[in-house]
Write a protein that holds these residues in place. Sequence first.
Motif, mmCIF file in Angstrom:
data_model
loop_
_atom_site.group_PDB
_atom_site.id
_atom_site.type_symbol
_atom_site.label_atom_id
_atom_site.label_comp_id
_atom_site.label_asym_id
_atom_site.label_seq_id
_atom_site.Cartn_x
_atom_site.Cartn_y
_atom_site.Cartn_z
ATOM 1 N N ILE A 76 -16.168 24.150 -4.110
ATOM 2 C CA ILE A 76 -15.135 24.288 -3.071
ATOM 3 C C ILE A 76 -15.769 24.715 -1.752
ATOM 4 C CG2 ILE A 76 -13.147 25.681 -2.357
ATOM 5 C CD1 ILE A 76 -12.240 25.618 -5.291
ATOM 6 N N GLY A 77 -16.705 25.652 -1.799
ATOM 7 C CA GLY A 77 -17.392 26.085 -0.575
ATOM 8 C C GLY A 77 -18.166 24.944 0.072
ATOM 9 N N ALA A 78 -18.863 24.162 -0.739
ATOM 10 C CA ALA A 78 -19.631 23.032 -0.201
ATOM 11 C C ALA A 78 -18.696 21.979 0.399
ATOM 12 C CB ALA A 78 -20.488 22.415 -1.305
ATOM 13 N N LEU A 79 -17.569 21.720 -0.266
ATOM 14 C CA LEU A 79 -16.606 20.756 0.259
ATOM 15 C C LEU A 79 -15.992 21.248 1.572
ATOM 16 C CD1 LEU A 79 -14.881 19.679 -3.061
ATOM 17 C CD2 LEU A 79 -15.941 18.133 -1.428
ATOM 18 N N ARG A 80 -15.658 22.539 1.643
ATOM 19 C CA ARG A 80 -15.093 23.095 2.889
ATOM 20 C C ARG A 80 -16.072 22.956 4.054
ATOM 21 N NH1 ARG A 80 -12.280 28.227 0.259
ATOM 22 N NH2 ARG A 80 -10.246 27.277 -0.130
ATOM 23 N N ARG A 81 -17.345 23.257 3.806
ATOM 24 C CA ARG A 81 -18.352 23.131 4.873
ATOM 25 C C ARG A 81 -18.494 21.681 5.322
ATOM 26 N NH1 ARG A 81 -20.577 26.944 1.538
ATOM 27 N NH2 ARG A 81 -21.900 25.456 0.435
ATOM 28 N N ALA A 82 -18.480 20.765 4.357
ATOM 29 C CA ALA A 82 -18.617 19.347 4.698
ATOM 30 C C ALA A 82 -17.401 18.845 5.482
ATOM 31 C CB ALA A 82 -18.800 18.518 3.429
ATOM 32 N N ILE A 83 -16.212 19.301 5.111
ATOM 33 C CA ILE A 83 -14.989 18.893 5.816
ATOM 34 C C ILE A 83 -14.970 19.462 7.227
ATOM 35 C CG2 ILE A 83 -12.463 19.136 5.829
ATOM 36 C CD1 ILE A 83 -13.451 17.157 3.701
ATOM 37 N N LYS A 84 -15.376 20.723 7.381
ATOM 38 C CA LYS A 84 -15.381 21.353 8.715
ATOM 39 C C LYS A 84 -16.401 20.732 9.649
ATOM 40 C CE LYS A 84 -13.472 25.674 7.251
ATOM 41 N NZ LYS A 84 -12.764 26.693 7.899
ATOM 42 N N SER A 85 -17.395 20.071 9.096
ATOM 43 C CA SER A 85 -18.390 19.425 9.955
ATOM 44 C C SER A 85 -17.852 18.140 10.600
ATOM 45 C CB SER A 85 -19.668 19.124 9.163
ATOM 46 O OG SER A 85 -19.425 18.082 8.238
ATOM 47 N N HIS A 86 -16.645 17.750 10.240
ATOM 48 C CA HIS A 86 -15.997 16.564 10.825
ATOM 49 C C HIS A 86 -14.767 17.021 11.609
ATOM 50 C CE1 HIS A 86 -18.315 13.443 8.727
ATOM 51 N NE2 HIS A 86 -18.408 14.336 7.763
ATOM 52 N N PRO A 87 -14.910 17.225 12.928
ATOM 53 C CA PRO A 87 -13.778 17.728 13.712
ATOM 54 C C PRO A 87 -12.588 16.771 13.749
ATOM 55 C CG PRO A 87 -15.618 17.142 15.143
ATOM 56 C CD PRO A 87 -16.096 17.013 13.741
ATOM 57 N N GLU A 88 -12.808 15.486 13.502
ATOM 58 C CA GLU A 88 -11.699 14.535 13.520
ATOM 59 C C GLU A 88 -10.732 14.731 12.348
ATOM 60 O OE1 GLU A 88 -14.936 13.779 13.283
ATOM 61 O OE2 GLU A 88 -15.280 12.148 11.889
ATOM 62 N N LEU A 89 -11.088 15.554 11.378
ATOM 63 C CA LEU A 89 -10.212 15.846 10.242
ATOM 64 C C LEU A 89 -9.295 17.042 10.493
ATOM 65 C CD1 LEU A 89 -12.712 15.348 7.273
ATOM 66 C CD2 LEU A 89 -10.889 13.810 8.016
ATOM 67 N N LYS A 90 -9.526 17.758 11.578
ATOM 68 C CA LYS A 90 -8.748 18.966 11.865
ATOM 69 C C LYS A 90 -7.301 18.591 12.195
ATOM 70 C CE LYS A 90 -8.536 23.061 14.507
ATOM 71 N NZ LYS A 90 -9.118 24.171 15.027
ATOM 72 N N ASP A 91 -6.372 19.288 11.593
ATOM 73 C CA ASP A 91 -4.929 19.119 11.791
ATOM 74 C C ASP A 91 -4.459 17.697 11.469
ATOM 75 O OD1 ASP A 91 -4.714 21.769 12.634
ATOM 76 O OD2 ASP A 91 -5.141 21.217 14.717
ATOM 77 N N ARG A 92 -5.038 17.074 10.482
ATOM 78 C CA ARG A 92 -4.651 15.726 10.068
ATOM 79 C C ARG A 92 -4.223 15.773 8.600
ATOM 80 N NH1 ARG A 92 -6.789 11.487 13.126
ATOM 81 N NH2 ARG A 92 -5.239 10.279 11.970
ATOM 82 N N THR A 93 -3.651 14.662 8.131
ATOM 83 C CA THR A 93 -3.232 14.543 6.737
ATOM 84 C C THR A 93 -3.841 13.281 6.152
ATOM 85 O OG1 THR A 93 -1.145 15.636 7.244
ATOM 86 C CG2 THR A 93 -1.243 14.420 5.189
ATOM 87 N N ALA A 94 -4.480 13.433 5.018
ATOM 88 C CA ALA A 94 -5.100 12.292 4.339
ATOM 89 C C ALA A 94 -4.070 11.586 3.469
ATOM 90 C CB ALA A 94 -6.271 12.765 3.490
ATOM 91 N N GLY A 95 -4.160 10.264 3.431
ATOM 92 C CA GLY A 95 -3.272 9.485 2.582
ATOM 93 C C GLY A 95 -3.963 9.056 1.301
#
Length: 154
Positions: A76-95
């Motif tokens: 979970i920690g590794a996934l959170r770091r990887a997700i945060k490294s992509h600013p285009e994912l902030k405040d979005r919803t995945a389908g």
Amino acid sequence: MNPRIAVPAIAGWLFADLLLAFSIVVLGTQEPPPLPVVEPTVSPSLNPKPTRLALERRYIKVSLRVDPRKGSRSAIGALRRAIKSHPELKDRTAGIVLTFGAVVSGGEDFAKSVNKLLPRVDRELFRDVATRDFQLIGGTDGAVELQIYLFFNK
């Protein structure tokens, strides 16, 4: 062939043809039954919700390495770091998220275990997301690739 045909035989065929023609005329002059009137039951709302959400064509590719032998907390920690490294994912919803996992055996099972962690990684991003699990061919042990398809921003 007999040049003379019996009159009752001709009369029978003539009667059948006239009956068929009369049936077609009667059926063609009938009016269709009236359609039932359907009253709308939904009252209009001041803030209507969109009924269909559309996905963007492009996806965000997130690649990381997770040790499959360690617990879900480190994953979970590794996934959170990887997700945060992509600013285009902030405040979005995945389908849809397509997850590719590489381990010595059972890459699809590894990808499935990663997908189960996604709601714990980011509740807002992965809210009601559809996931698919795949084997990552040629990847090193523990490699994970997420292809995240986002809903259009309104």
